[in-house]
Design an enzyme around this catalytic site. Sequence first.
Site, mmCIF file in Angstrom:
data_model
loop_
_atom_site.group_PDB
_atom_site.id
_atom_site.type_symbol
_atom_site.label_atom_id
_atom_site.label_comp_id
_atom_site.label_asym_id
_atom_site.label_seq_id
_atom_site.Cartn_x
_atom_site.Cartn_y
_atom_site.Cartn_z
ATOM 1 N NE ARG A 181 -4.500 1.496 1.744
ATOM 2 C CZ ARG A 181 -4.305 2.258 0.681
ATOM 3 N NH1 ARG A 181 -5.182 2.215 -0.323
ATOM 4 N NH2 ARG A 181 -3.259 3.060 0.600
ATOM 5 C CB CYS A 223 -0.980 -0.022 1.167
ATOM 6 S SG CYS A 223 -0.219 -0.013 2.804
ATOM 7 C CG ASP A 243 -5.196 5.909 2.463
ATOM 8 O OD1 ASP A 243 -5.279 5.498 3.628
ATOM 9 O OD2 ASP A 243 -4.308 6.657 2.049
HETATM 10 P P1 4NP Z 1 -1.789 2.801 4.056
HETATM 11 O O1 4NP Z 1 -2.444 4.145 4.637
HETATM 12 O O2 4NP Z 1 -1.211 3.148 2.701
HETATM 13 O O3 4NP Z 1 -2.949 1.873 3.964
HETATM 14 O O4 4NP Z 1 -0.738 2.379 5.055
HETATM 15 C C1 4NP Z 1 -1.733 5.344 4.771
HETATM 16 C C2 4NP Z 1 -0.919 5.525 5.840
HETATM 17 C C3 4NP Z 1 -0.262 6.732 6.010
HETATM 18 C C4 4NP Z 1 -0.426 7.733 5.096
HETATM 19 C C5 4NP Z 1 -1.239 7.546 4.004
HETATM 20 C C6 4NP Z 1 -1.892 6.335 3.846
HETATM 21 N N1 4NP Z 1 0.225 8.982 5.289
HETATM 22 O O5 4NP Z 1 -0.026 9.901 4.483
HETATM 23 O O6 4NP Z 1 1.018 9.120 6.224
#
Ligand code: 4NP
Length: 149
Positions: free
Chosen positions: A14, A8, A121
């Site tokens: 995720r 991800c 997300d």
């Molecule tokens: P992930 O979610 O891609 O599912 O781990 C996110 C976690 C952190 C961030 C964005 C999406 N962030 O911008 O820090």
Amino acid sequence: MTKILMVCLGNICRSPLAEGILKSKLSEDFIVDSAGTANYHSGSAPDKRSIAVAKKYGLDISNLSGRQFDVSDFDTFDLIYVMDHSNFDNVVRLARTAKDTSKVKLILNEVHHGKNFEVPDPYYGGEHGFENVYQMLDEACDAIVKNLI
Ligand code: 4NP
């Protein structure tokens, strides 16, 4: 031995959930890992909300640690499942060969063939987003397991 990588953006919401869910459905003959396309959360534990929803379903993902996707992952892994279109573009951009590219798949296409749906997300949303993501990933991992075994 089949090796599967979940990817991800941050590797804290995720993909660690996807890693925990898929590991719980497979024997130790399979290697399952996860990574993020960004490096913001390298070395971080999963988001508390991902840890909580995993715990609700009997999985402990609290010991996982975030890391960034690396081009060498194309050599290590047989299958690379991405959560959304942006992850897909970011991983495919690093591919060196057609074989590398062929390993990259949108995870929800395992359930909704050819539809190119995304796992949203959940980072900026509430608890419900994490439950929704859990259910999507659980269904997708069931389909992955069916194809592998
Ligand atoms: P992930 O979610 O891609 O599912 O781990 C996110 C976690 C952190 C961030 C964005 C999406 N962030 O911008 O820090």
